[in-house]
Design a protein around this motif. Sequence first.
Motif, PDB file in Angstrom:
ATOM      1  N   LYS A 137      10.996   4.996   7.037  1.00 58.30           N
ATOM      2  CA  LYS A 137      10.524   6.230   6.396  1.00 58.30           C
ATOM      3  C   LYS A 137       9.340   6.799   7.179  1.00 58.30           C
ATOM      4  N   GLY A 177      18.222   7.308   1.186  1.00 59.75           N
ATOM      5  CA  GLY A 177      17.016   8.081   0.899  1.00 59.75           C
ATOM      6  C   GLY A 177      16.932   8.494  -0.568  1.00 59.75           C
ATOM      7  N   ASN A 235      15.895   4.324  -2.345  1.00 67.29           N
ATOM      8  CA  ASN A 235      14.776   5.032  -1.714  1.00 67.29           C
ATOM      9  C   ASN A 235      13.440   4.309  -1.789  1.00 67.29           C
TER      10      ASN A 235
END
Length: 127
Positions: free
Chosen positions: A39, A90, A95
């Motif tokens: 990320k 995601g 996530n």
Amino acid sequence: MKKLFKKLTLKLSLFILKSRVGVKLTQKLDLEVAIFSSKKENIKNRFINIVIEDGAAASFKVNGRPVPASNATFTPIGTSGFSYMQLDVGVAPFNTVSSFRLTANEGFNAICYGFGQIESYAYSAGT
């Protein structure tokens, strides 16, 4: 952009699988793979594309759990005997983590990739 990555990684996965079928007696496809889906660097879109034999698709798990049908399902690739899934990691429930353990009863190929406004990454997981 998502469709382009999906198309390219699906073609790459099929190429890898077809290449490995010829050496099936001496080399097996992966049954378990650990991957990292970053990320960092403002990566907003994170995916894992999986290609697996049709009969083994139901055994595929992420972090020990089946993938919820609301997130993604396997789709047959014509009459090839293989199916693919584009898993969006995601979004919930994926996530909140960056490390994933992919498993199945039979071998599979996975390509992990992510992209943002400036940075991107992609790699063949476990091959």
